[in-house]
Design a protein around this motif. Structure first.
Motif: not given
Length: 377
Positions: A280-299
């Motif tokens: 987390y620290i290394n990614s953030i300080m390099a200006g990168e966001l270390p996350y995964e992301r999902e789009k929620l369906t209607v369900k």
């Protein structure tokens, strides 16, 4: 209404039941605070609405110094629109809440404490490997009351070996101390925790769900008699002391999660940061966001709506389900709820479907029965 959650991933020691992300090494604390502030800057455009709640969770946020907290607050102030009267909660361990520490917190923007008491009994605290003792549990509340009008304590029931009498004594102690808000949780045994290993080896007796249900019944009766409202399954507040952060979460409001393992939600997408402090620290300080992301369906959205609303005193609005998801979802909800209504676990009052007192302890399982799983509309 929007909120910001900030995860402080450090603890003095590991509680046996906890599966949250944390480290007992504080060596990277300074770098972590810098990274938290950097992530706030990187993600400021994700939360353009006025911020109504800020919540420091963990981990143990009370380990932060006043200088570290001020660094975070200054970053928040410079990058977000904060409301004139935000609720700012900080989770704290009793052993951290010295008179000096509480005075410092009271002079900061923090205006609400959430104190992790868990139990007023030494044997329970030792079984859970809590960092504080029974005396510190009592003392922390006394000190907090001298500087904070708005505070909450956590209590855990269903602990192996906890009798109904001991649970009642825990509640009586909290009520005698005039605590304005209680968060009460049944002990759960999570995989890969020390508690799970101890139970598997026979060192600790298994959790008794029937005992936990009896404790929950005592909890409902005692808090109602004492003027608390059970506004969400685990949360009980005196009038004027409901947690705005909790209310927002259970009513599907957006929030930005900052820190390793923190989750974010904007109504359409859910994301979660990497649960590793160094990455987390290394990614953030390099200006990168270390996350995964999902789009929620209607369900997904329907299932989350059912799960969250059913836990609240307001319950599920049938009209709102139809407006948000369509007529077929409304009919499916009513069909799935019918058997639980006939068993008096759910009730319908005009537009509202809610959980009865009989069904409250089973509410998560009932919600799962209302989920849309194998069907698509």
């Amino acid at each position: 209404m929007s909120g910001i959650y900030i995860h402080i991933p450090f603890c003095k020691q590991a509680c046996h039941y906890c599966d949250f992300h944390f480290s007992t090494s504080l060596k990277k604390r300074e770098f972590m605070v810098d990274a938290l502030c950097r992530e706030l800057v990187l993600r400021r455009e994700e939360q353009e609405d006025e911020i109504q709640t800020i919540y420091f969770g963990g981990g143990t946020p009370s380990l932060l110094t006043s200088e570290e907290l001020n660094q975070i607050f200054n970053t928040l102030k410079n990058n977000f629109k904060i409301s004139a009267n935000p609720e700012i909660t900080l989770e704290a361990n009793p052993d951290d809440l010295s008179v000096e520490k509480v005075r410092e917190l009271a002079q900061s923007p923090v205006n609400r404490l959430s104190i992790g008491i868990q139990s007023f009994f030494e044997e329970d605290l030792k079984l859970m490997n809590r960092a504080h003792n029974a005396h510190e549990a009592l003392e922390s509340i006394s000190v907090a009351k001298g500087h904070f009008d708005n505070f909450s304590i956590d209590l855990i029931y269903g602990i192996p070996g906890m009798s109904e009498e001991r649970w009642l004594e825990n509640l009586d102690q909290a009520l005698d101390l005039e605590v304005p808000h209680l968060s009460c949780y049944a002990l759960t045994v999570e995989p890969k925790t020390a508690l799970k290993a101890f139970i598997d080896k026979g060192v600790v007796p298994p959790v008794d769900d029937n005992a936990a249900q009896r404790h929950h019944t005592i909890l409902l009766e005692k808090t109602e008699q004492s003027g608390y409202e059970n506004y969400e399954f685990s949360n009980f507040g005196k009038p004027g002391y409901f947690s705005r952060n909790n209310m927002a979460y259970w009513h599907g409001k957006s929030y930005l999660g900052i820190g390793p393992s923190a989750h974010s939600y904007d109504g359409n997408y859910r994301s979660w940061n990497v649960a590793n402090n160094s990455k987390y620290i290394n990614s953030i300080m390099a200006g990168e966001l270390p996350y995964e992301r999902e789009k929620l369906t209607v369900k997904d959205k329907y299932n989350e709506y059912v799960m969250t609303r059913l836990r609240t005193a307001g319950g599920i609005s049938v009209t709102e389900v139809e407006a948000l998801f369509g007529f077929k979802y409304r009919e499916y909800l009513l069909q799935q709820a019918e058997i639980h209504m006939s068993n008096h676990l759910l009730f319908r009052d005009q537009d509202t479907i809610g959980v009865s007192k009989k069904g409250k302890f089973l509410s998560d399982g009932i919600a799962a029965d209302l989920f849309l799983v194998n069907l698509d509309f």
